[in-house]
Write a protein that holds these residues in place. Structure first.
Motif, short mmCIF file in Angstrom:
data_model
loop_
_atom_site.label_atom_id
_atom_site.label_comp_id
_atom_site.label_asym_id
_atom_site.label_seq_id
_atom_site.Cartn_x
_atom_site.Cartn_y
_atom_site.Cartn_z
N SER A 514 35.43 11.13 -69.15
CA SER A 514 34.28 10.46 -69.78
C SER A 514 33.77 11.29 -70.94
O SER A 514 33.49 10.75 -72.02
N ASN A 539 31.74 5.61 -64.19
CA ASN A 539 32.73 4.66 -64.70
C ASN A 539 32.98 4.83 -66.18
O ASN A 539 32.15 5.31 -66.92
N ASP A 541 33.51 1.96 -68.76
CA ASP A 541 33.37 0.51 -68.74
C ASP A 541 33.77 -0.06 -70.09
O ASP A 541 33.24 0.32 -71.11
N THR A 542 34.76 -0.98 -70.09
CA THR A 542 35.20 -1.56 -71.37
C THR A 542 34.58 -2.91 -71.63
O THR A 542 34.91 -3.57 -72.60
N SER A 546 36.15 -1.93 -65.35
CA SER A 546 35.60 -0.58 -65.33
C SER A 546 36.49 0.33 -64.50
O SER A 546 37.02 -0.06 -63.47
N GLN B 89 35.50 -3.45 -57.43
CA GLN B 89 35.91 -2.76 -58.65
C GLN B 89 37.02 -3.49 -59.42
O GLN B 89 37.37 -4.62 -59.11
N ASP B 90 37.60 -2.76 -60.36
CA ASP B 90 38.56 -3.32 -61.30
C ASP B 90 39.90 -3.64 -60.63
O ASP B 90 40.47 -2.79 -59.95
#
Lengths: 638, 292
Positions: A514, A539, A541-542, A546, B89-90
């Motif tokens: 990060s 996270n 996050d885009t 995430s 989550q992703d």
């Protein structure tokens, strides 16, 4: 410190130090020179990074020096062509020598002010070049001693080796700082020279053959560069990169960019120019480590990263993406069938450069972020992998991965580092995977309908990538049957410094991803690229997904520790494996079959040689690759 | 709101803790149903638990010193992956995390020198290569419907994904077959030893390491079935019903078809599976275009 001095240190010190190594051909002098140069290079690039971007006008004398050295260089290439009777090299050198003469003395190439512009991208590149490049050169100190010992040379040829290794670093730094297309071209040609000289270093027949391949392929890029110079001069009366990037896109401007992209693809070994990087594997391993991770190939990536902003939403940008994606897919399948360790790494490099190229071609803020992330982490991981491979090669005396069975027991420290480096190439929570993840997010959110094709290619290619790395990794952990050890690991300080530093970088940068995104990668995006990546505590996050960062790292560590704890607690007697009958008491590789006859067992790694043949696949890929390359120049019309 | 927050944390934690147990019951149902299809009585529903408990107490034999760590890794990373799912989550990250679990199993089986184990490991590698692209493409096609890779988003939809992605749903059938280790794609090792004497990728595991691998397998099955439930996530009960139907279909297929070789597995997933998903996405896009 004064920024001009820092520039002089990063660009000027390596060639001078190289010259020192060339003259003083002895071990101690070399160690002192390389050690000091590395310190200076790393220190000054960090200080430069810290001081931020700047514009700088070097003294006029340098312009004359660049011209003189450039002409000497081109004449040398021409001479090389005649010496080895290589018609391609002769032709391609002539195609550059006379146009350059015409350009300088008849057209009087346009003035560029300032000659040096250092932006955040240059600074990031310089950091990669200086840190990873220096560590590789330090590593080479030990490696070349061992290498020459194995070759039983009379008299050391290490002086020329270190000269070109260090020159390459200086040239790369010069390349990323230049604002004049002509200067960029000059440094570009020096990297070509260095790669040629380094690949042919051992002087064997195959080394000379492959070095000539590398030379002519890179000269093709040089010719494309000269074409770009002429387009800039004749149509726009400028060869200043900052001005060219501001031109409003029309077919002629795009033609200039297409030429530069073409040149970039020769350097970064995209299909059909993959052959030179593959051939470069005959060189001593530090050369590969340098070319494939920190330097050479990154020159190509730097160039397309630089020219990307004006190409957004053009057919040219999409063709660039297609070339990258295609290269990624094919190289993954070639690596599946490759038995030579360095060969696998070479294909992996080509493939990852393809992935980066693809991201640049898609050209959204998100994909640009992905490209930079991949660039940084690929350089570190690939550099470390090559360093490990070099150490192992010198111990095991074989480059075939099947001969590396049970390395984890034989060279525990090196193997452990190598396994982590391999995992960092394709698994979470490491940086490379984060890059790939951002890339997929960028692709899906780019709203090109045609990006579907690229997504498919990336998904299939990454499955193949996991397979060849896992296969190799598993081979290192095999329990050796004979229990033989390759002596104790002789750890010399150049090895431990370089390998442990890179290992430390993988882990710390990976864990602090990060902060890396926040401090280094996001500020490097071009001016009007607003990446909607938000970095929360846990996270990345885009906006469409995430990526959990710290919790996965912590969990991974907990899992490894508790796994170790369980293994310790429950323990267990190590038993010979089940073969197909009664194990033979004093021969672990045999079992008793019918009538007590002893049958030997043999296992091999997974290859797909019956399904497809690498040579044939390369032939097909070359044709398709050439067609896509041609598309590049047709794409300028749309 | 506070209540909701607690529920958001407590519920996933409970799910994660009970996932392996749930997997054990699913395996029990599997054995019971398979037995009935073969006109046998079958073991009791909790037989898998008896097995694992007994295995845990057995005298430990291992094939190499890192084998237990890897066996635990297979279980733990499967559970991590499920935890990511439970916390919404992703999807891509979930799929990439399963790859670590697979890596653990594959390396554990390849690092012994037994030809059976090595062959099993190699085939597990190909199994992974077969199903991973389908899962990734599934995540991407879900993105095309919901505009996000997050499981949270899917759980808050007011329409079922299945109506948009019927073909993707079909493409999941081979993935489930591979992951449950069922015929015709049980190339690395069969879930039930009805076609082989030496259990491929599991050959070199015994005692507690085998117990760990079993737990890992259960967890992974729960994970895969949970991915199926996402196709009808609101109300989730229909999704669970859907997963059970698909599970039953896989069992029927298992009992009808003999094992095929790995080539046909790879070919099916990479051609039919991929084509189904692409057809589905093209359909989605044309639906959007028609609406405009």
């Amino acid at each position: 410190m004064n920024q001009e001095i820092l520039i002089a240190l990063t660009v000027g010190v390596p060639p001078l130090a190289g010259f020192g190594c060339l003259i003083l051909n002895n071990k101690i002098a070399r160690r002192v020179i390389v050690g000091l140069t590395s310190l200076i290079l790393i220190g000054s690039s960090l200080l430069l990074y810290n001081s931020g971007g700047l514009h700088y006008e070097p003294a006029p004398i340098f312009e004359i020096l660049v011209l003189v050295f450039d002409l000497i260089l081109l004449t040398y290439f021409l001479y090389t062509g005649f010496k080895y009777k290589n018609i391609l090299v002769i032709g391609l050198s002539i195609l550059q020598l006379f146009p350059v003469l015409y350009f300088e003395f008849i057209l009087h190439g346009a003035e560029v002010t300032p000659l040096i512009i250092i932006d955040n991208l240059s600074l990031l590149m310089s950091l990669i070049i200086s840190i990873i490049g220096s560590l590789v050169v330090i590593y080479a100190l030990s490696y070349m001693d061992e290498h020459e010992e194995h070759l039983h040379l009379h008299g050391s040829r290490q002086n020329r080796f270190f000269f070109f290794m260090l020159l390459l670093l200086g040239a790369m730094n010069g390349l990323v700082f230049s604002n004049s297309l002509y200067w960029l071209y000059f440094f570009w040609e020096i990297t070509t020279l260095c790669s040629y000289e380094l690949i042919r270093h051992d002087g064997t027949e195959i080394a000379i053959k492959n070095s000539l391949t590398a030379l002519w392929m890179n000269l093709v890029g040089g010719v494309a560069f000269v074409a770009a110079l002429f387009i800039g001069q004749l149509y726009f009366h400028t060869i200043a990169i900052d001005k060219i990037l501001k031109l409003s896109p029309n077919p002629i401007v795009l033609m200039l960019f297409a030429s530069l992209a073409f040149a970039a693809f020769t350097k970064s070994a995209q299909f059909p120019f993959n052959k030179w990087l593959q051939g470069a594997m005959v060189a001593p391993t530090p050369v590969n480590a340098s070319l494939d991770s920190g330097t050479m190939v990154n020159a190509g990536i730097y160039l397309i990263l630089k020219i990307a902003p004006p190409l957004s939403n053009t057919a040219l940008g999409y063709s660039i993406a297609l070339i990258g994606a295609f290269t990624f897919l094919i190289s993954a399948f070639l690596a599946l069938n490759e038995r030579v360790s360095k060969g696998i790494l070479a294909y992996s490099t080509i493939g990852n450069l393809g992935l980066i190229t693809m991201c640049v071609g898609i050209n959204t803020p998100l994909s640009y972020t992905a490209a930079l992330t991949l660039l940084v982490f690929h350089s570190i991981s690939k550099g470390l992998l090559f360093l490990c491979v070099g150490v192992v090669e010198n111990r095991v005396q074989s480059t075939l991965i099947e001969d590396w069975e049970g390395l984890l027991r034989r060279l525990p420290a090196t193997s452990l580092i190598m396994i982590v480096a391999m995992m960092s190439m394709f698994l979470p929570p490491f940086g490379m995977l984060l890059g790939k993840w951002v890339a997929i997010d960028a692709l899906t959110s780019s709203y090109y309908i045609s990006s579907m094709l690229i997504i498919l290619i990336i998904v299939l290619g990454s499955a193949a990538t996991s397979v060849y790395y896992i296969k190799w990794l598993a081979y290192l952990t095999v329990l050796p049957m004979d229990g033989e050890k390759y002596g104790n690991e002789k750890v010399t300080w150049p090895y431990s410094i370089s390998m442990l530093s890179l290992f430390g970088l993988i882990v710390t940068l990976g864990a602090g991803i990060s902060s890396i995104l926040n401090l280094i990668i996001l500020p490097t995006l071009p001016e009007d690229y607003y990446s909607n990546i938000s970095l929360t505590l846990l996270n990345v996050d885009t906006g469409v997904g995430s990526f959990v960062t710290y919790p996965i790292w912590i969990l991974t560590i907990i899992i490894i520790m508790s796994g170790y704890f369980i293994a310790k607690k429950k323990g267990g007697v190590i038993k010979p494996p089940y073969l197909s009958g009664e194990n033979v008491a004093d021969d672990p590789t045999g079992f008793r079959s019918t009538a007590d006859g002893i049958v030997k067992i043999e296992t091999s790694a997974q290859f797909f040689e019956q399904e497809y043949n690498n040579d044939r696949l390369i032939e097909i890929a070359k044709i398709i690759g050439s067609i896509i390359m041609m598309l590049l120049f047709f794409a300028v019309m749309f | 709101m506070a209540e909701n927050n607690i529920l958001n944390i407590v519920l996933p934690v409970i799910l994660v803790l009970f996932a392996p147990i749930l997997g054990g019951f699913i395996m029990g149902i599997d054995r019971k149903l398979t037995a009935r299809m073969q006109s046998r009585m079958g073991p009791p529903l909790i037989q898998p638990f008896y097995d694992v408990i007994k295995l845990w107490g057995k005298q430990p034999f291992i094939s190499s010193s890192i084998q237990p760590i890897l066996a635990f890794g297979y279980f733990a990373f499967s559970l991590t992956s499920f935890a990511l799912l439970a916390f919404g989550q992703d999807l891509l990250l979930i799929i990439f995390t399963v790859a670590i679990a697979d890596l653990c199993l594959i390396v554990a089986s390849l690092n012994s020198k037994s030809p059976y184990s090595v062959l099993g490991g190699k085939r597990e590698l190909i199994s992974m290569m077969s199903y991973e692209p389908i899962l990734l493409l599934m995540a991407i096609s879900i993105y095309y419907v919901t505009g996000s890779f997050m499981v949270q988003r899917i759980l808050s939809l007011n329409y079922p994904l299945l109506t948009y992605l019927p073909l993707v749903f079909l493409a999941l059938i081979p993935v489930l077959i591979i992951d449950l280790k069922k015929s015709p794609y049980d190339v690395s090792a069969s879930a039930h030893a009805h076609q082989e004497l030496v259990r491929g990728v599991f050959t070199e595991f015994s005692g507690y390491t085998l117990a760990l691998v079993e737990l890992g397998h259960w967890t992974k099955i729960v994970l895969m079935l949970s991915l199926v439930t996402l196709f009808w996530a609101t109300p989730i009960i229909i999704g669970i019903f859907l997963a059970l139907i698909l599970f039953f279909v896989v069992l029927v297929i298992d009992n009808v078809y003999p094992r095929l070789n790995w080539k046909s597995m790879l070919k099916t997933t990479w051609s039919v599976g991929v084509l189904l998903i692409i057809a589905n996405i093209v359909g989605l896009i044309s639906r959007v275009v028609m609406r405009i």
